[in-house]
Structures are given as C-alpha cells and as structure tokens.
Design a protein around this motif. Structure first.
Motif, mmCIF file in Angstrom:
data_model
loop_
_atom_site.group_PDB
_atom_site.id
_atom_site.type_symbol
_atom_site.label_atom_id
_atom_site.label_comp_id
_atom_site.label_asym_id
_atom_site.label_seq_id
_atom_site.Cartn_x
_atom_site.Cartn_y
_atom_site.Cartn_z
ATOM 1 N N ALA A 25 17.630 126.788 9.572
ATOM 2 C CA ALA A 25 17.848 125.407 10.009
ATOM 3 C C ALA A 25 18.610 125.423 11.324
ATOM 4 N N THR A 26 18.279 124.484 12.189
ATOM 5 C CA THR A 26 18.938 124.374 13.498
ATOM 6 C C THR A 26 20.192 123.529 13.375
ATOM 7 N N ILE A 27 21.283 124.028 13.917
ATOM 8 C CA ILE A 27 22.558 123.292 13.895
ATOM 9 C C ILE A 27 22.491 122.181 14.947
ATOM 10 N N VAL A 28 22.630 120.949 14.507
ATOM 11 C CA VAL A 28 22.532 119.797 15.420
ATOM 12 C C VAL A 28 23.878 119.122 15.640
ATOM 13 N N GLY A 29 24.902 119.512 14.923
ATOM 14 C CA GLY A 29 26.211 118.875 15.111
ATOM 15 C C GLY A 29 27.277 119.525 14.268
ATOM 16 N N VAL A 30 28.508 119.249 14.619
ATOM 17 C CA VAL A 30 29.671 119.749 13.895
ATOM 18 C C VAL A 30 30.537 118.555 13.521
ATOM 19 N N ILE A 31 30.830 118.427 12.229
ATOM 20 C CA ILE A 31 31.625 117.305 11.761
ATOM 21 C C ILE A 31 33.076 117.726 11.595
ATOM 22 N N ALA A 32 33.936 116.730 11.488
ATOM 23 C CA ALA A 32 35.366 117.004 11.289
ATOM 24 C C ALA A 32 35.623 117.427 9.848
ATOM 25 N N ASP A 33 36.843 117.896 9.587
ATOM 26 C CA ASP A 33 37.208 118.288 8.232
ATOM 27 C C ASP A 33 37.068 117.098 7.289
ATOM 28 N N ALA A 34 36.578 117.356 6.088
ATOM 29 C CA ALA A 34 36.361 116.299 5.104
ATOM 30 C C ALA A 34 36.779 116.789 3.731
ATOM 31 N N ARG A 35 37.132 115.840 2.876
ATOM 32 C CA ARG A 35 37.508 116.137 1.499
ATOM 33 C C ARG A 35 36.535 115.439 0.553
ATOM 34 N N GLN A 36 36.147 116.122 -0.508
ATOM 35 C CA GLN A 36 35.304 115.495 -1.515
ATOM 36 C C GLN A 36 36.087 114.493 -2.351
ATOM 37 N N GLY A 37 37.373 114.726 -2.503
ATOM 38 C CA GLY A 37 38.256 113.815 -3.226
ATOM 39 C C GLY A 37 39.544 113.644 -2.454
ATOM 40 N N MET A 38 40.289 112.570 -2.734
ATOM 41 C CA MET A 38 41.498 112.276 -1.975
ATOM 42 C C MET A 38 42.538 113.375 -2.133
ATOM 43 N N ASN A 39 42.556 114.033 -3.288
ATOM 44 C CA ASN A 39 43.557 115.071 -3.540
ATOM 45 C C ASN A 39 43.006 116.476 -3.362
ATOM 46 N N ASP A 40 41.737 116.581 -2.961
ATOM 47 C CA ASP A 40 41.141 117.898 -2.778
ATOM 48 C C ASP A 40 41.533 118.477 -1.429
ATOM 49 N N SER A 41 41.559 119.791 -1.344
ATOM 50 C CA SER A 41 41.821 120.453 -0.079
ATOM 51 C C SER A 41 40.536 120.542 0.739
ATOM 52 N N VAL A 42 40.698 120.802 2.017
ATOM 53 C CA VAL A 42 39.537 120.917 2.902
ATOM 54 C C VAL A 42 38.827 122.237 2.630
ATOM 55 N N LYS A 43 37.533 122.159 2.381
ATOM 56 C CA LYS A 43 36.736 123.353 2.096
ATOM 57 C C LYS A 43 35.523 123.388 3.021
ATOM 58 N N PRO A 44 34.955 124.582 3.236
ATOM 59 C CA PRO A 44 33.736 124.663 4.056
ATOM 60 C C PRO A 44 32.624 123.807 3.457
ATOM 61 N N GLU A 45 31.938 123.084 4.304
ATOM 62 C CA GLU A 45 30.904 122.171 3.830
ATOM 63 C C GLU A 45 29.727 122.192 4.794
ATOM 64 N N LEU A 46 28.518 122.127 4.239
ATOM 65 C CA LEU A 46 27.290 122.193 5.022
ATOM 66 C C LEU A 46 26.409 121.007 4.660
ATOM 67 N N LEU A 47 25.987 120.280 5.661
ATOM 68 C CA LEU A 47 25.082 119.155 5.466
ATOM 69 C C LEU A 47 23.700 119.559 5.975
ATOM 70 N N LEU A 48 22.714 119.550 5.080
ATOM 71 C CA LEU A 48 21.358 119.947 5.439
ATOM 72 C C LEU A 48 20.485 118.713 5.640
ATOM 73 N N ASN A 49 19.674 118.754 6.677
ATOM 74 C CA ASN A 49 18.738 117.678 6.979
ATOM 75 C C ASN A 49 17.392 118.016 6.347
ATOM 76 N N LEU A 50 16.935 117.159 5.426
ATOM 77 C CA LEU A 50 15.671 117.435 4.735
ATOM 78 C C LEU A 50 14.476 117.384 5.682
ATOM 79 N N ASP A 51 14.654 116.753 6.846
ATOM 80 C CA ASP A 51 13.553 116.723 7.814
ATOM 81 C C ASP A 51 13.237 118.116 8.350
ATOM 82 N N GLN A 52 14.180 119.030 8.263
ATOM 83 C CA GLN A 52 13.967 120.393 8.724
ATOM 84 C C GLN A 52 13.444 121.296 7.603
ATOM 85 N N MET A 53 13.134 120.705 6.449
ATOM 86 C CA MET A 53 12.668 121.494 5.311
ATOM 87 C C MET A 53 11.370 120.890 4.777
ATOM 88 N N SER A 54 10.752 121.600 3.879
ATOM 89 C CA SER A 54 9.512 121.136 3.252
ATOM 90 C C SER A 54 9.566 121.444 1.767
#
Length: 245
Positions: A25-54
């Motif tokens: 997959a081609t990297i199209v952007g870099v997002i800021a740090d995000a948390r899945q929950g308010m009390n969760d720590s920042v963890k590595p996260e990857l967002l995949l675009n389904l348009d680049q997949m089949s």
C-alpha cells in the motif's frame, strides 16, 4: 515533509498483505498521535484505504468484516443530517446498514462519564472543604484576638498606639499565613503533578490557577479574621478592655 528529521514517508510503499494482487500500500499521509480510549496510551496505528485493495487480497475480507465508523463534520445542526447520511449510505450500498448514529459530543460524554462524575464530586468536596477551612480559620483567629482584649487594654493604658496593636496582630497573622501557605502549596503542587500524570486531559496550568485562588481566599480570610476583631478591640476604652472577661 520531514518527520523527526528523517525523510518523508509520503509516497513510499509498505507491505499490507501476505497474499493477493495488492501486497503493498502507498503511504498517502501521516496522522498525529491518537488514542483508542481516553485513558489508553498512544500506540502505533495504521489506517488502510480499501481503495488500494481488492477482494482478492487476504486482508480485505477481514477489514470489511469489521464494524466501520463514519465521521461527518457538519456546518449545521449535526443531528438533522442523520437521516440524510443513512439514506446516502443505503443508496451507495444497500447491503450496508447504519445501525447506530450519535453526536461526537455524546460519544465523548459516555466515554468520560465516570471521570466527569468523579471530577464533579471532587469539586463539590473541595468547595465544601474550602468553606469549612475558611470558617474554621476565621473563627479560630477571631477567638484568639478576642482573648487578647485584656492585653490590649493594658498596652493602651501604658501608652501604646492603636495602630501598633493592629500591626502586632496582623504581623502574627501574616507569619502564620506564610508558614501554612507554604506547606499547603507544596503539598498541593505534589498532588497536582500526580493527578496530571494519571488523569487524561488535566492541564497542570489550570490546577495551579485553582491553587492560587484557594490560597488567595484563605489569605483574605486570615487577614480579615485578624484585622476586624483587633480593630474593634483597639477602639475600645482601655478601662473597659481591662474589665473584659
């Protein structure tokens, strides 16, 4: 752009699947740090675009089988757009259903419900403690000054100036205030740093403002509790002050 002084990853490719025509997959952007929950720590996260997949990619069935969230930014009342969004999603794919729609503020309130309740209870308890502390401080200092009325009468009879008596009482109050205030602020700062490290979204600057406000209220209470009784005692007749019990 550069990230942490390194080469920008925009446009690079990374492996996204083990099998299928779109392993990379081609990297199209870099997002800021995000948390899945308010009390969760920042963890590595990857967002995949389904348009680049089949559908032939091994990861595709897994991704489309997950519950997907659709976030919409609105310039009008967001709740009025829910029917229109549901209709548009159905028009795009009749097999996809919108089973739950709510405002982002509602989601945040539900997520932080326990923290909000705890914060409100602590604020109520803190305000009650402040009122009790101010009342107790005023009563103690006022009683202590009242007990010295006889001493004031002796000093006035011996030629002491009324302003000297006032300054004597205020000076002692300032010394007590300085000692107690220094200890209280030191303990408050230590507890505040601990709270800021444990609670999410707590700004240490706001905590310092609260500490300063509380210290100012107690300082005003201390000075008032010492000044008013001393002023009344200094204005009394020395003979009446000597007869005071």
């Amino acid at each position: 752009r550069q990230i942490d002084g390194a080469r920008s990853p925009i446009g690079m490719q990374m492996k996204a699947a083990d099998a299928g025509p779109h392993k990379y997959a081609t990297i199209v952007g870099v997002i800021a740090d995000a948390r899945q929950g308010m009390n969760d720590s920042v963890k590595p996260e990857l967002l995949l675009n389904l348009d680049q997949m089949s559908p032939a990619d091994d990861l595709y069935p897994i991704l489309v089988g997950f519950h997907l969230d659709l976030v919409v930014r609105a310039q009008t009342a967001p709740e009025s757009l829910i029917p229109a969004i549901t209709r548009i999603v159905h028009d795009l794919n009749s097999g996809v259903g919108v089973n739950h729609a709510e405002l982002m503020q509602t989601t945040l309130d539900d997520t932080m419900g326990s923290q909000t309740l705890a914060a409100r209870l602590l604020s109520l308890f803190g305000l009650s403690a402040l009122v009790i502390a101010a009342a107790g401080l005023y009563g103690l200092l006022a009683y202590q000054v009242t007990q010295q009325i006889r001493d004031f009468g002796v000093r006035l009879a011996l030629g002491a100036q009324r302003n000297d008596l006032l300054w004597m009482v205020l000076r002692r109050a300032v010394v007590l205030l300085a000692i107690g205030g220094a200890l209280g602020i030191a303990v408050s700062l230590a507890v505040s740093r601990l709270a800021a490290s444990v609670l999410t979204g707590v700004d240490l600057h706001n905590i310092l403002l609260v500490i300063e406000a509380v210290a100012a209220i107690l300082a005003i209470t201390c000075i008032t509790a010492s000044y008013l009784p001393a002023r009344r005692a200094a204005q009394t007749n020395p003979i009446e002050a000597l007869r005071h019990e």
